[in-house]
Structures are given as structure tokens and as C-alpha cells.
Write a protein that holds these residues in place. Structure first.
Motif, PDB file in Angstrom:
ATOM      1  N   LEU A   1       0.843  -1.194   0.000  1.00  9.53           N
ATOM      2  CA  LEU A   1       0.000   0.000   0.000  1.00  9.53           C
ATOM      3  C   LEU A   1       0.873   1.238   0.000  1.00  9.53           C
ATOM      4  N   ILE A   2       0.521   2.211  -0.825  1.00 11.83           N
ATOM      5  CA  ILE A   2       1.300   3.439  -0.953  1.00 11.83           C
ATOM      6  C   ILE A   2       0.352   4.628  -0.942  1.00 11.83           C
ATOM      7  N   ARG A   3       0.741   5.676  -0.263  1.00 13.54           N
ATOM      8  CA  ARG A   3       0.091   6.974  -0.396  1.00 13.54           C
ATOM      9  C   ARG A   3       1.161   7.988  -0.762  1.00 13.54           C
ATOM     10  N   ASP A   4       0.959   8.701  -1.867  1.00  7.42           N
ATOM     11  CA  ASP A   4       1.970   9.658  -2.298  1.00  7.42           C
ATOM     12  C   ASP A   4       1.702  11.029  -1.687  1.00  7.42           C
ATOM     13  N   THR A   5       2.565  11.982  -1.994  1.00  8.40           N
ATOM     14  CA  THR A   5       2.446  13.311  -1.392  1.00  8.40           C
ATOM     15  C   THR A   5       1.286  14.113  -1.971  1.00  8.40           C
ATOM     16  N   ASP A   6       0.619  13.582  -2.998  1.00 10.71           N
ATOM     17  CA  ASP A   6      -0.615  14.176  -3.506  1.00 10.71           C
ATOM     18  C   ASP A   6      -1.849  13.508  -2.911  1.00 10.71           C
ATOM     19  N   ALA A   7      -1.635  12.674  -1.880  1.00 15.57           N
ATOM     20  CA  ALA A   7      -2.715  11.974  -1.160  1.00 15.57           C
ATOM     21  C   ALA A   7      -3.408  10.919  -2.008  1.00 15.57           C
ATOM     22  N   GLN A   8      -2.747  10.454  -3.072  1.00 22.02           N
ATOM     23  CA  GLN A   8      -3.291   9.369  -3.895  1.00 22.02           C
ATOM     24  C   GLN A   8      -2.900   8.028  -3.279  1.00 22.02           C
ATOM     25  N   ALA A   9      -3.868   7.124  -3.123  1.00 22.88           N
ATOM     26  CA  ALA A   9      -3.619   5.798  -2.553  1.00 22.88           C
ATOM     27  C   ALA A   9      -3.660   4.747  -3.660  1.00 22.88           C
ATOM     28  N   PHE A  10      -2.694   3.844  -3.643  1.00 21.93           N
ATOM     29  CA  PHE A  10      -2.615   2.788  -4.650  1.00 21.93           C
ATOM     30  C   PHE A  10      -1.700   1.689  -4.136  1.00 21.93           C
ATOM     31  N   GLY A  11      -1.553   0.621  -4.925  1.00 24.74           N
ATOM     32  CA  GLY A  11      -0.694  -0.462  -4.469  1.00 24.74           C
ATOM     33  C   GLY A  11      -0.775  -1.687  -5.343  1.00 24.74           C
ATOM     34  N   ALA A  12      -0.399  -2.826  -4.749  1.00 23.41           N
ATOM     35  CA  ALA A  12      -0.338  -4.084  -5.477  1.00 23.41           C
ATOM     36  C   ALA A  12      -0.607  -5.240  -4.532  1.00 23.41           C
ATOM     37  N   PHE A  13      -1.184  -6.311  -5.085  1.00 19.98           N
ATOM     38  CA  PHE A  13      -1.337  -7.565  -4.366  1.00 19.98           C
ATOM     39  C   PHE A  13      -0.415  -8.601  -4.989  1.00 19.98           C
ATOM     40  N   PHE A  14       0.263  -9.372  -4.131  1.00 16.11           N
ATOM     41  CA  PHE A  14       1.148 -10.450  -4.579  1.00 16.11           C
ATOM     42  C   PHE A  14       0.750 -11.728  -3.859  1.00 16.11           C
ATOM     43  N   ALA A  15       0.647 -12.822  -4.597  1.00 13.73           N
ATOM     44  CA  ALA A  15       0.350 -14.115  -3.980  1.00 13.73           C
ATOM     45  C   ALA A  15       1.587 -14.726  -3.339  1.00 13.73           C
TER      46      ALA A  15
ATOM     47  N   TYR B   1       3.461   3.620 -14.659  1.00 13.13           N
ATOM     48  CA  TYR B   1       3.142   3.890 -16.051  1.00 13.13           C
ATOM     49  C   TYR B   1       2.395   2.693 -16.636  1.00 13.13           C
ATOM     50  N   PRO B   2       1.617   2.913 -17.684  1.00 17.23           N
ATOM     51  CA  PRO B   2       0.954   1.771 -18.332  1.00 17.23           C
ATOM     52  C   PRO B   2       1.974   0.724 -18.760  1.00 17.23           C
ATOM     53  N   CYS B   3       1.664  -0.541 -18.505  1.00 15.59           N
ATOM     54  CA  CYS B   3       2.580  -1.625 -18.872  1.00 15.59           C
ATOM     55  C   CYS B   3       1.790  -2.788 -19.450  1.00 15.59           C
ATOM     56  N   GLU B   4       2.484  -3.646 -20.178  1.00 15.31           N
ATOM     57  CA  GLU B   4       1.830  -4.761 -20.855  1.00 15.31           C
ATOM     58  C   GLU B   4       1.331  -5.819 -19.874  1.00 15.31           C
ATOM     59  N   THR B   5       1.983  -5.962 -18.739  1.00 10.90           N
ATOM     60  CA  THR B   5       1.603  -7.013 -17.793  1.00 10.90           C
ATOM     61  C   THR B   5       0.180  -6.835 -17.287  1.00 10.90           C
ATOM     62  N   PHE B   6      -0.212  -5.595 -17.013  1.00 14.56           N
ATOM     63  CA  PHE B   6      -1.526  -5.335 -16.406  1.00 14.56           C
ATOM     64  C   PHE B   6      -2.416  -4.395 -17.227  1.00 14.56           C
ATOM     65  N   ASN B   7      -1.887  -3.847 -18.301  1.00 14.54           N
ATOM     66  CA  ASN B   7      -2.650  -2.877 -19.100  1.00 14.54           C
ATOM     67  C   ASN B   7      -3.272  -1.814 -18.196  1.00 14.54           C
ATOM     68  N   ASN B   8      -2.486  -1.330 -17.277  1.00 11.45           N
ATOM     69  CA  ASN B   8      -2.960  -0.412 -16.246  1.00 11.45           C
ATOM     70  C   ASN B   8      -2.847   1.043 -16.665  1.00 11.45           C
ATOM     71  N   GLU B   9      -3.612   1.870 -15.994  1.00  9.75           N
ATOM     72  CA  GLU B   9      -3.392   3.303 -16.027  1.00  9.75           C
ATOM     73  C   GLU B   9      -2.235   3.638 -15.083  1.00  9.75           C
ATOM     74  N   SER B  10      -1.705   4.838 -15.176  1.00 14.21           N
ATOM     75  CA  SER B  10      -0.752   5.301 -14.170  1.00 14.21           C
ATOM     76  C   SER B  10      -1.479   5.374 -12.834  1.00 14.21           C
ATOM     77  N   LEU B  11      -0.934   4.718 -11.831  1.00 14.02           N
ATOM     78  CA  LEU B  11      -1.603   4.677 -10.531  1.00 14.02           C
ATOM     79  C   LEU B  11      -1.563   6.019  -9.828  1.00 14.02           C
ATOM     80  N   SER B  12      -0.501   6.785 -10.077  1.00 13.52           N
ATOM     81  CA  SER B  12      -0.368   8.130  -9.526  1.00 13.52           C
ATOM     82  C   SER B  12      -0.598   9.134 -10.648  1.00 13.52           C
ATOM     83  N   PRO B  13      -1.358  10.186 -10.427  1.00 14.19           N
ATOM     84  CA  PRO B  13      -1.687  11.126 -11.508  1.00 14.19           C
ATOM     85  C   PRO B  13      -0.473  11.720 -12.203  1.00 14.19           C
TER      86      PRO B  13
END
Length: 218
Positions: free
Chosen positions: A110-124, A191-203
Motif C-alpha cells: 500500500l502506498i500513499r503519495d504526497t498528492d494523497a493518492q492511494a494505490f498499491g499491489a497484491f502479490f500471492a 506507467y501503463p505496462c503490458e503485464t496489467f494494461n494499467n493506467e498510471s496509478l499516480s496522476p
């Protein structure tokens, strides 16, 4: 670009649906399950929230309720305990590995950046140092912006996680990481990546860490 969707959980009165593991409701005779309960007019079952052994500095109660149902069913309603946090243990990737690696437990980052955005990752699998990528297809990225968005494995590559003392990387492809953190855990990027086709988690893409936590099974 595929956007993560916020999950909604509904049960209609005339539908049967298996409950997530650990979420059972006693029937009219006190036994777990739905047998004996009237189908018509039954209240929708609430999703299983994330169970933490202490309050998180990053996730709100609403966030834990939304994130819990996205975990693998075998882990839903399992208690999680805080393995590492920057507020208590300091900013150090080495220390993170030392606290999180030996238990061989699935992990929530779990991460919260200095812009108060919360995001993270789950790992098995546990977070540990490795000279090659490791992990499973259950790995996913997520963000609260402010609603929950989950970015799951696309199957396009197996760049789940890799880390050394200077860098922790999650997801990859075409020279970009879905999430990365530097060795002092002060700076990172998404940044967007092929593994997850994600948006940037931080603005901003690149970010500065305000708080970071790693949780593992109790």
C-alpha cells in the motif's frame, strides 16, 4: 486503453450465488448456509472486506471493504497483519525485504503519495530480492482515484515482480514498469505496462512517497 472497473456486488431475490469464502450466513436453524432461508425478499449479502489487525494509515474503512472481494477467494476474510511501514520502520527497501520476505506470505503493498493518492499491489508470493521476475497471475495493481480500480494480469508477459536493494519493480514491458520504487522508498513511478494494461496509478506518473505499508497473513 482498458480502464479498471469498480466492482459492484448484487444478489437478486431469485438468484443463487456462492458466497465468498468465510462469508456465510446462518439459516433459520442456526446452521451456516442458505438452506431453510426464504429465497424471496432475502437481503443482498455484503462482500467480504479486508480484515486488518490494526488500522492502516493509508486505507480508509470504505477502501478495505471495496478491496477485500478482489483478493483470491481462499484469502478473503483471512486476517492480515502489518509487516512493514515507513512510519514505524523508516524508509528503506532493505528493511522492507527483511520484514516481509522471511514469512513467505502473500503480500499487500500500500502506498500513499504526497498528492494523497492511494494505490498499491497484491502479490500471492512474498516480496523478496531476486535477479529475475517472479510471481503468479494472481498479482494485480490497484488505485483509489477516488473509486477503486483494479488492473489484473493480461497474460501478455510474466513480469510480475522483481527487486534488488536499489529498485523494486512490478509489471513491465516495452521499457515501462506498472509500479517501481527506489531503494530509499522516497521516490517511485507508475506507467501503463503490458503485464496489467494499467493506467498510471499516480496522476503525475512519477511520485514521492508519503506513507508505505506491507501487510501479510497473520
Amino acid at each position: 486503453m482498458m480502464r479498471g472497473l469498480r466492482a459492484h456486488y448484487h444478489l437478486l431475490p431469485n438468484q443463487d450465488e456462492d458466497l465468498p469464502m468465510g462469508c456465510v450466513e446462518p439459516d433459520s436453524e442456526g446452521r451456516p448456509g442458505w438452506e431453510g432461508a426464504p429465497a424471496a425478499g432475502a437481503a443482498p449479502e455484503e462482500p467480504c472486506g479486508l480484515v486488518l489487525n490494526m488500522p492502516s494509515r493509508i486505507l480508509r474503512d470504505r477502501d478495505t471493504k471495496e478491496l477485500g472481494p478482489h483478493l483470491p477467494s481462499r484469502l478473503q476474510q483471512q486476517p492480515w497483519r502489518l509487516l512493514y511501514c515507513t512510519a514505524r520502520d523508516g524508509f528503506s527497501l532493505r528493511t522492507l525485504y527483511r520484514h516481509a520476505g522471511p514469512l513467505s506470505s502473500p503480500a499487500l503493498l500500500l502506498i500513499r503519495d504526497t498528492d494523497a493518492q492511494a494505490f498499491g499491489a497484491f502479490f500471492a508470493t512474498a516480496i523478496h530480492m531476486s535477479n529475475k521476475f517472479y510471481g503468479t497471475g494472481e498479482t494485480f495493481l490497484f488505485s483509489f482515484s477516488p473509486e477503486l480500480k483494479v488492473f489484473r494480469w493480461t497474460g501478455r508477459n510474466n513480469f510480475f515482480m522483481r527487486g534488488d536493494v536499489d529498485l523494486l519493480m512490478v509489471g513491465g514491458g516495452s521499457g515501462r514498469f506498472g509500479l517501481w520504487l527506489d531503494g530509499d522508498l522516497h521516490h517511485g513511478g507508475s506507467y501503463p505496462c503490458e503485464t496489467f494494461n494499467n493506467e498510471s496509478l499516480s496522476p503525475r506518473g512519477d511520485f514521492c512517497v508519503q506513507d508505505l505499508e506491507v501487510w501479510g497473513l497473520a
